[in-house]
Write an enzyme that holds these catalytic residues in place. Structure first.
Site, PDB file in Angstrom:
ATOM      1  N   ARG A 106       0.807  -1.225   0.000  1.00 45.69           N
ATOM      2  CA  ARG A 106       0.000   0.000   0.000  1.00 45.69           C
ATOM      3  C   ARG A 106       0.841   1.275   0.000  1.00 45.69           C
ATOM      4  O   ARG A 106       0.329   2.358  -0.181  1.00 45.69           O
ATOM      5  CB  ARG A 106      -0.955  -0.018   1.217  1.00 45.69           C
ATOM      6  CG  ARG A 106      -2.062  -1.065   1.104  1.00 45.69           C
ATOM      7  CD  ARG A 106      -2.765  -1.334   2.426  1.00 45.69           C
ATOM      8  NE  ARG A 106      -2.058  -2.319   3.254  1.00 45.69           N
ATOM      9  CZ  ARG A 106      -2.465  -2.728   4.454  1.00 45.69           C
ATOM     10  NH1 ARG A 106      -3.576  -2.223   4.972  1.00 45.69           N
ATOM     11  NH2 ARG A 106      -1.768  -3.619   5.137  1.00 45.69           N
ATOM     12  N   LYS A 140       8.712  -0.910   3.286  1.00 51.45           N
ATOM     13  CA  LYS A 140       7.887  -0.120   4.206  1.00 51.45           C
ATOM     14  C   LYS A 140       8.612   0.246   5.487  1.00 51.45           C
ATOM     15  O   LYS A 140       8.563   1.396   5.935  1.00 51.45           O
ATOM     16  CB  LYS A 140       6.596  -0.872   4.546  1.00 51.45           C
ATOM     17  CG  LYS A 140       5.783  -0.159   5.612  1.00 51.45           C
ATOM     18  CD  LYS A 140       4.347  -0.604   5.656  1.00 51.45           C
ATOM     19  CE  LYS A 140       4.175  -1.938   6.312  1.00 51.45           C
ATOM     20  NZ  LYS A 140       2.742  -2.248   6.514  1.00 51.45           N
TER      21      LYS A 140
HETATM   22  C1  UD1 Z   1      -1.842  -6.587  11.381  1.00 49.60           C
HETATM   23  C2  UD1 Z   1      -2.725  -7.500  12.218  1.00 49.60           C
HETATM   24  C3  UD1 Z   1      -4.017  -6.758  12.580  1.00 49.60           C
HETATM   25  C4  UD1 Z   1      -3.680  -5.492  13.320  1.00 49.60           C
HETATM   26  C5  UD1 Z   1      -2.710  -4.646  12.503  1.00 49.60           C
HETATM   27  C6  UD1 Z   1      -2.231  -3.485  13.358  1.00 49.60           C
HETATM   28  C7  UD1 Z   1      -2.318  -9.803  11.499  1.00 49.60           C
HETATM   29  C8  UD1 Z   1      -2.787 -10.937  10.678  1.00 49.60           C
HETATM   30  N1  UD1 Z   1      -3.039  -8.696  11.448  1.00 49.60           N
HETATM   31  O1  UD1 Z   1      -2.496  -6.339  10.147  1.00 49.60           O
HETATM   32  O2  UD1 Z   1      -4.834  -7.569  13.389  1.00 49.60           O
HETATM   33  O3  UD1 Z   1      -4.857  -4.760  13.579  1.00 49.60           O
HETATM   34  O4  UD1 Z   1      -1.551  -5.391  12.117  1.00 49.60           O
HETATM   35  O5  UD1 Z   1      -1.347  -2.645  12.690  1.00 49.60           O
HETATM   36  O6  UD1 Z   1      -1.289  -9.927  12.166  1.00 49.60           O
HETATM   37  N2  UD1 Z   1       5.111  -8.974   8.235  1.00 49.60           N
HETATM   38  C9  UD1 Z   1       6.140  -9.905   8.151  1.00 49.60           C
HETATM   39  N3  UD1 Z   1       5.955 -11.055   7.444  1.00 49.60           N
HETATM   40  C10 UD1 Z   1       4.791 -11.327   6.804  1.00 49.60           C
HETATM   41  C11 UD1 Z   1       3.750 -10.372   6.887  1.00 49.60           C
HETATM   42  C12 UD1 Z   1       3.934  -9.224   7.623  1.00 49.60           C
HETATM   43  O7  UD1 Z   1       7.232  -9.698   8.720  1.00 49.60           O
HETATM   44  O8  UD1 Z   1       4.709 -12.396   6.179  1.00 49.60           O
HETATM   45  C13 UD1 Z   1       5.334  -7.740   9.018  1.00 49.60           C
HETATM   46  C14 UD1 Z   1       5.190  -6.489   8.187  1.00 49.60           C
HETATM   47  O9  UD1 Z   1       6.456  -6.080   7.683  1.00 49.60           O
HETATM   48  C15 UD1 Z   1       4.667  -5.485   9.209  1.00 49.60           C
HETATM   49  C16 UD1 Z   1       3.903  -6.337  10.215  1.00 49.60           C
HETATM   50  O10 UD1 Z   1       4.354  -7.658  10.022  1.00 49.60           O
HETATM   51  O11 UD1 Z   1       5.709  -4.819   9.867  1.00 49.60           O
HETATM   52  C17 UD1 Z   1       2.391  -6.244  10.022  1.00 49.60           C
HETATM   53  O12 UD1 Z   1       2.049  -6.696   8.738  1.00 49.60           O
HETATM   54  P1  UD1 Z   1       0.879  -6.026   7.894  1.00 49.60           P
HETATM   55  O13 UD1 Z   1       0.767  -6.740   6.604  1.00 49.60           O
HETATM   56  O14 UD1 Z   1       1.052  -4.565   7.862  1.00 49.60           O
HETATM   57  O15 UD1 Z   1      -0.387  -6.399   8.797  1.00 49.60           O
HETATM   58  P2  UD1 Z   1      -1.783  -5.646   8.857  1.00 49.60           P
HETATM   59  O16 UD1 Z   1      -2.572  -5.998   7.676  1.00 49.60           O
HETATM   60  O17 UD1 Z   1      -1.565  -4.218   9.134  1.00 49.60           O
HETATM   61 CA    CA Z   2       0.211  -2.871   9.245  1.00 49.29          CA
END
Ligand code: UD1
Ligand code: CA
Length: 453
Positions: free
Chosen positions: A15, A22
């Site tokens: 996004r 990010k």
């Molecule tokens: C996540 C939470 C959501 C919460 C929100 C708050 C989950 C499934 N959802 O959603 O409940 O309200 O954060 O901000 O956890 N990341 C990894 N590896 C991955 C995917 C993500 O390291 O495979 C890291 C991303 O870099 C990021 C963080 O985890 O720093 C959150 O990931 P993101 O995809 O932003 O989750 P949200 O959809 O925001």
């Molecule tokens: Ca997030």
């Protein structure tokens, strides 16, 4: 209990629509991830693990100076999958705290509460009530008010979408229990990912205690997913820093129009006008006044010094009672002793200017030492040349007149000499390079110094 912090930073951040991963997007001039690492460090954990993946080379390079353990998540299969990668190296008897690389404003007090609940055996998570819950996972509670699950926006029913208590993403748990709940995760959801949030339902099923700690301050747990949220977080951060300065005794012309991108300390009765940008480590002594539109980075400014509008000061040390600007540029490795005046359109670089000396107009001082009580006169471009000689010293203490150079803009006479110089007529054969009377001559100068000694 020993504490292991796991910071999730492997996601792409689609996004953001950016080539920069990010977690490297800047908040107050530093990567988001660096803010999170700072918050983790405040807890003095045994280890900090950063789970990286997308843009891995870039992320590691940007944070190479940090003492952290890197954990590779080669495929980004979700936040639960990311934590699983780190669990391979964390012993069962640790408490694990999970932070998100994109939730940068988190405070120590909230984290301490999370860790304390986990130390006591619970799965603790940080929730917050918000007006607009778009994008967040919703906290689902049963009839008795106990947390029963977290449901992601994309998987929520219309009723669940109405819930205003949302998941910050941050949680803590005993490592042994977390490992077991993680084993139960599946990908049967809208995003085909292993959701970390599903460990809540897993813990409830296993009969473990789940505790949602409500964070009073929604700003603290704000996640950054796009450039709009990045700007919002920046504004919140700016305001927090401005409040700190005001509490320390600074008067700000407008707290919404100051940018603090680093560690700024102020003495009492400092005044900062609008649009000041303060970067890195900045120290402003008592009674310092900063005019509008000044940029000050990694510098120390002594008490009662006044910096006038549109001046730039970078990696300099400025003593008390100086006057700088308007439109001055003080560049790295400059030392200004007390009562120095640096006026408009004056640039100083790698120079030391003695107490009470003045360069009030249109001057360049580079790699130069100027003694105390010297008046570097109004310059035209010739000052650029004459004062660039390395290591000129003029010190009133070493002789009353001789060692004081006072020079003025080149008049007709010096123009003539300059023209003659071009024609090969040298008025100063003993001093190569000297073209006008006003040109300082190092050889000549050294001779005079020797004579005076
Ligand atoms: C996540 C939470 C959501 C919460 C929100 C708050 C989950 C499934 N959802 O959603 O409940 O309200 O954060 O901000 O956890 N990341 C990894 N590896 C991955 C995917 C993500 O390291 O495979 C890291 C991303 O870099 C990021 C963080 O985890 O720093 C959150 O990931 P993101 O995809 O932003 O989750 P949200 O959809 O925001
Ligand atoms: Ca997030």
């Amino acid at each position: 209990m020993q504490l292991s912090v796991v910071i999730l930073a492997a996601g792409q951040g689609k996004r953001m629509n950016s080539d920069l991963p990010k977690v490297l997007q800047p908040l107050a001039g530093r990567p988001l991830l660096q803010h999170v690492i700072g918050a983790a460090r405040d807890l003095r954990p045994t280890n900090i693990y950063v789970v990286y993946g997308h843009g891995g080379v870039q992320v590691q390079a940007a944070l190479a100076h940090e003492h952290i353990e890197w954990i590779l998540q080669a495929d980004q299969l979700g936040t639960g999958h990311a934590v699983m990668q780190a669990m391979c190296v964390i012993p069962d008897d640790h408490t694990v705290l999970v932070l998100y690389g994109d939730v940068p404003l988190i405070r120590m007090a909230s984290l301490t509460k999370l860790v304390a609940a986990a130390d006591a055996g619970a799965l603790s998570l940080l929730s917050v009530n918000v007006d607009d819950a778009t994008g967040y996972g919703r906290i689902v509670r049963d009839a008795a008010g106990h947390v029963s699950a977290i449901v992601e926006q994309k998987d929520a029913t219309p009723e669940q979408l109405q819930i205003r208590e949302v998941n910050s993403g941050l949680m803590a748990a005993p490592a042994g229990r977390l490992r077991e709940w993680l084993l139960g995760l599946g990908r049967n959801n809208a995003q085909r990912e292993y959701y970390l949030t599903d460990v809540v339902a897993g813990a409830v099923l296993a009969g473990d205690r789940v505790e949602a700690i409500r964070c009073a301050n929604a700003a603290e747990v704000m996640g950054v997913n796009d450039k709009i949220q990045l700007a919002q977080v920046e504004a919140l951060y700016r305001r927090e820093r401005a409040d700190e300065l005001m509490l320390a005794g600074a008067t700000l012309a407008d707290p919404a129009r100051i940018d603090i991108r680093g560690d700024v300390k102020v003495g009492r009765d400092v005044f900062i006008d609008v649009n000041a940008v303060l970067i890195g480590s900045v120290r402003l002594g008592r009674g310092v006044k900063i005019g509008p539109n000044c940029v000050i980075s990694n510098s120390e400014i002594g008490a009662d010094t006044e910096v006038f509008a549109n001046s730039v000061i970078d990696r300099a040390s400025v003593a008390e009672n100086c006057r700088i600007g308007p439109f001055a540029r003080v560049r790295p490795e400059t030392i200004l002793h007390h009562d120095v005046h640096i006026g408009n359109f004056v640039e100083v670089k790698s120079s030391e200017i003695g107490a009470g000396s003045k360069a009030n107009h249109l001057t360049y001082l580079g790699d130069t030492r100027v003694g105390s009580g010297v008046n570097v006169g109004a310059g035209s471009m010739q000052h650029y040349l004459q004062l660039r000689w390395p290591k000129q010293v003029a010190d009133r203490d070493r002789g009353p007149r001789l060692h004081r150079f006072r020079q003025h803009a080149g008049g007709a006479g010096s123009d003539r000499r300059r023209r003659d110089h071009r024609r090969g007529i040298d008025h100063y054969p003993e001093c190569p390079g000297r073209r006008t009377h006003a040109d300082a001559c190092p050889a000549d100068y050294d001779r005079r110094m020797e004579a005076a000694a």
